[in-house]
Design an enzyme around this catalytic site. Structure first.
Site, mmCIF file in Angstrom:
data_model
loop_
_atom_site.group_PDB
_atom_site.id
_atom_site.type_symbol
_atom_site.label_atom_id
_atom_site.label_comp_id
_atom_site.label_asym_id
_atom_site.label_seq_id
_atom_site.Cartn_x
_atom_site.Cartn_y
_atom_site.Cartn_z
ATOM 1 N N ASP A 207 42.839 -6.603 14.257
ATOM 2 C CA ASP A 207 43.823 -5.553 14.557
ATOM 3 C C ASP A 207 43.485 -4.954 15.916
ATOM 4 O O ASP A 207 42.479 -5.354 16.554
ATOM 5 C CB ASP A 207 43.802 -4.454 13.458
ATOM 6 C CG ASP A 207 45.166 -3.768 13.286
ATOM 7 O OD1 ASP A 207 45.728 -3.306 14.308
ATOM 8 O OD2 ASP A 207 45.672 -3.677 12.161
ATOM 9 N N GLY A 233 41.655 -7.103 18.634
ATOM 10 C CA GLY A 233 42.484 -7.991 19.441
ATOM 11 C C GLY A 233 43.944 -7.608 19.391
ATOM 12 O O GLY A 233 44.366 -6.774 18.573
ATOM 13 N N ASP A 234 44.682 -8.246 20.284
ATOM 14 C CA ASP A 234 46.115 -8.026 20.395
ATOM 15 C C ASP A 234 46.773 -9.367 20.070
ATOM 16 O O ASP A 234 46.541 -10.348 20.787
ATOM 17 C CB ASP A 234 46.415 -7.590 21.835
ATOM 18 C CG ASP A 234 47.896 -7.546 22.153
ATOM 19 O OD1 ASP A 234 48.714 -8.018 21.330
ATOM 20 O OD2 ASP A 234 48.241 -7.055 23.246
ATOM 21 N N PHE A 235 47.551 -9.417 18.974
ATOM 22 C CA PHE A 235 48.027 -10.735 18.551
ATOM 23 C C PHE A 235 49.049 -11.364 19.502
ATOM 24 O O PHE A 235 49.385 -12.525 19.368
ATOM 25 C CB PHE A 235 48.485 -10.758 17.090
ATOM 26 C CG PHE A 235 49.449 -9.703 16.610
ATOM 27 C CD1 PHE A 235 50.623 -9.429 17.279
ATOM 28 C CD2 PHE A 235 49.193 -9.015 15.424
ATOM 29 C CE1 PHE A 235 51.531 -8.484 16.810
ATOM 30 C CE2 PHE A 235 50.087 -8.062 14.939
ATOM 31 C CZ PHE A 235 51.266 -7.802 15.639
ATOM 32 N N HIS A 253 58.070 -8.128 9.847
ATOM 33 C CA HIS A 253 59.260 -7.255 9.819
ATOM 34 C C HIS A 253 59.272 -6.219 10.949
ATOM 35 O O HIS A 253 60.298 -5.615 11.216
ATOM 36 C CB HIS A 253 59.453 -6.617 8.427
ATOM 37 C CG HIS A 253 58.588 -5.438 8.124
ATOM 38 N ND1 HIS A 253 58.903 -4.535 7.124
ATOM 39 C CD2 HIS A 253 57.429 -5.000 8.668
ATOM 40 C CE1 HIS A 253 57.975 -3.612 7.076
ATOM 41 N NE2 HIS A 253 57.081 -3.860 7.992
HETATM 42 C C1 LIG Z 1 53.008 -2.381 9.314
HETATM 43 S S1 LIG Z 1 51.300 -2.491 9.559
HETATM 44 C C2 LIG Z 1 50.798 -3.602 8.291
HETATM 45 C C3 LIG Z 1 49.387 -3.407 7.862
HETATM 46 C C4 LIG Z 1 48.873 -4.331 6.744
HETATM 47 N N1 LIG Z 1 48.894 -5.719 7.103
HETATM 48 C C5 LIG Z 1 49.626 -4.089 5.473
HETATM 49 O O1 LIG Z 1 50.385 -4.942 5.032
HETATM 50 O O2 LIG Z 1 49.468 -3.015 4.891
HETATM 51 C C6 LIG Z 1 51.184 -3.443 11.044
HETATM 52 C C7 LIG Z 1 49.758 -3.658 11.526
HETATM 53 O O3 LIG Z 1 49.801 -4.480 12.695
HETATM 54 C C8 LIG Z 1 48.896 -3.968 13.646
HETATM 55 N N2 LIG Z 1 49.330 -4.355 14.986
HETATM 56 C C9 LIG Z 1 50.429 -3.932 15.651
HETATM 57 N N3 LIG Z 1 50.500 -4.507 16.864
HETATM 58 C C10 LIG Z 1 49.424 -5.329 16.956
HETATM 59 C C11 LIG Z 1 48.947 -6.217 17.969
HETATM 60 N N4 LIG Z 1 49.610 -6.353 19.121
HETATM 61 N N5 LIG Z 1 47.826 -6.895 17.730
HETATM 62 C C12 LIG Z 1 47.137 -6.756 16.552
HETATM 63 N N6 LIG Z 1 47.548 -5.938 15.555
HETATM 64 C C13 LIG Z 1 48.679 -5.229 15.757
HETATM 65 C C14 LIG Z 1 48.968 -2.480 13.430
HETATM 66 O O4 LIG Z 1 47.849 -1.809 13.961
HETATM 67 C C15 LIG Z 1 49.062 -2.389 11.917
HETATM 68 O O5 LIG Z 1 47.783 -2.350 11.327
#
Ligand SMILES: C[S@@+](CC[C@H](N)C(=O)[O-])C[C@H]1O[C@@H](n2cnc3c(N)ncnc32)[C@H](O)[C@@H]1O
Length: 345
Positions: A207, A233-235, A253
């Protein structure tokens, strides 16, 4: 002027459902305020009468009884001989001191979404988010700029994903794998549920860097800190962890169609042959007519993100196959969410 008459055998129109839905925010906000005030946490130790409970919660006497009796009528409290008590469900899920507490999502709904949904008509007319986003691009940049909001959001994810996480731990054939990573792991709810249920697995929570201390505190608290490490990281820009199973829960989503396809393709490229991608979301039924929660969640993505939307299981399997996954299937997770599984050959 002719008046319309209905045949006597036709069901008579009934306004009940219209009123219940139209004024549903009365009940919703009553529950959200009860969580905010800590009603269910106060009652965890012992039942209390109205005077004692009001005093602990700081309620004005004008509506204290109406408020507490509303919670009884809504099935959220019991009342016996003038003493208010939690029900089995509220004792389990809404006492802040229980590990099963799922009020995080309700706290976030109360602090943010309740207000932002007031902008739904504007969002429907403009297609624009109605939350604190101002830069119009990354919904997480603004959300995470405030440490309290960051923690609240990550706890909310644990609240909403707990049931799905336990179902994934139980339903997916984990015995055939040894490593996994939860992409966008938030506090670590899903990664921890999988690790707790399968001691042979080692996992990664991937994350944004700002999430790391909150993830590590949570998984340490559950005793799985040794087998779960955090990878910042940044996905969009960084490589995904090299593991056998990738999980993306409530990730797709958040993004528009191009973003969804890019993430699925990136997962496919990162997995070894035989590896699996597990996607979970509140997937809409394929006919888009029954799963109101999935459709409402998609409207919530309109409020919260520039391009996000929820989707059907068939949509998701289509994206997985397009990326190269040879086998795909969708399984219900028992609650509002379903998982789509793609196997790479
Ligand atoms: C809606 S939440 C879902 C969290 C978890 N997977 C769940 O189902 O409860 C989206 C997650 O994606 C992470 N996220 C958003 N942009 C991201 C990025 N560019 N790289 C990595 N993680 C990211 C956010 O920090 C957050 O934890």
């Amino acid at each position: 002027m002719a008046t319309a008459t209905l045949p006597s055998s036709a069901p008579q129109p009934n306004p009940g459902a219209i009123l219940q839905i139209g004024l549903g925010f009365w009940a919703s906000k009553t529950l959200l305020s009860a969580v905010e005030l800590g009603v269910f946490t106060e009652l965890a130790a012992a039942p209390l009468d109205a005077a004692a409970l009001s005093q602990r919660l700081g309620l004005h006497p004008r509506a204290a009884l109406d408020f507490l009796d509303c919670l009884v009528a809504l099935g959220l409290l019991d009342r016996n001989g003038g003493l208010y008590a939690n029900t089995a469900d509220t004792a389990c899920f809404l006492d802040r001191n229980q590990p099963s507490y799922m009020g995080g999502i309700l706290e976030m709904a109360n602090a943010r979404l309740y207000r932002f949904w007031g902008g739904l008509t504007t969002a429907l007319r403009t297609g624009q988010p109605q939350n604190e986003t101002t830069n119009g691009t990354d919904p997480f940049a603004e959300l995470y700029s405030d440490p309290q909001r960051l923690r609240g959001f990550l706890q909310a994810m644990t609240g909403i994903s707990g049931g799905a996480a336990r179902a994934i731990a139980g339903q997916f054939p984990w015995a055939g794998y040894t490593t996994f990573a939860d992409i966008g792991a938030a506090q670590g709810c899903c990664a921890a549920a999988v690790a707790l249920a399968h001691p042979h697995l080692a996992g990664v929570g991937f994350d944004l860097p700002v999430v790391q201390p909150i993830f590590e505190e949570y998984v340490r608290g559950l005793g799985v800190g040794q087998r779960l490490r955090f990878q910042p990281g940044d996905f969009w820009n960084d490589p995904l962890p090299a593991v056998e199973v990738l999980i993306m829960g409530h990730i797709l989503h958040d993004w528009d169609l191009d973003g969804k396809r890019r993430l699925v393709a990136k997962a496919y490229a990162a997995l070894p042959p035989g590896g699996a991608l597990v996607v979970y979301d509140a997937m809409i039924d394929d006919e888009r007519r029954r799963h109101a929660f999935g459709l409402l969640s998609s409207l919530n993505m309109l409020i919260e993100t520039p391009g996000g939307f929820d989707y059907t299981g068939a949509d998701c399997c289509g994206w997985l196959r397009e990326a190269g996954f040879a086998e795909t299937r969708v399984e219900s997770l028992g609650g509002p969410a379903s998982m789509a599984i793609g196997i790479k050959r």
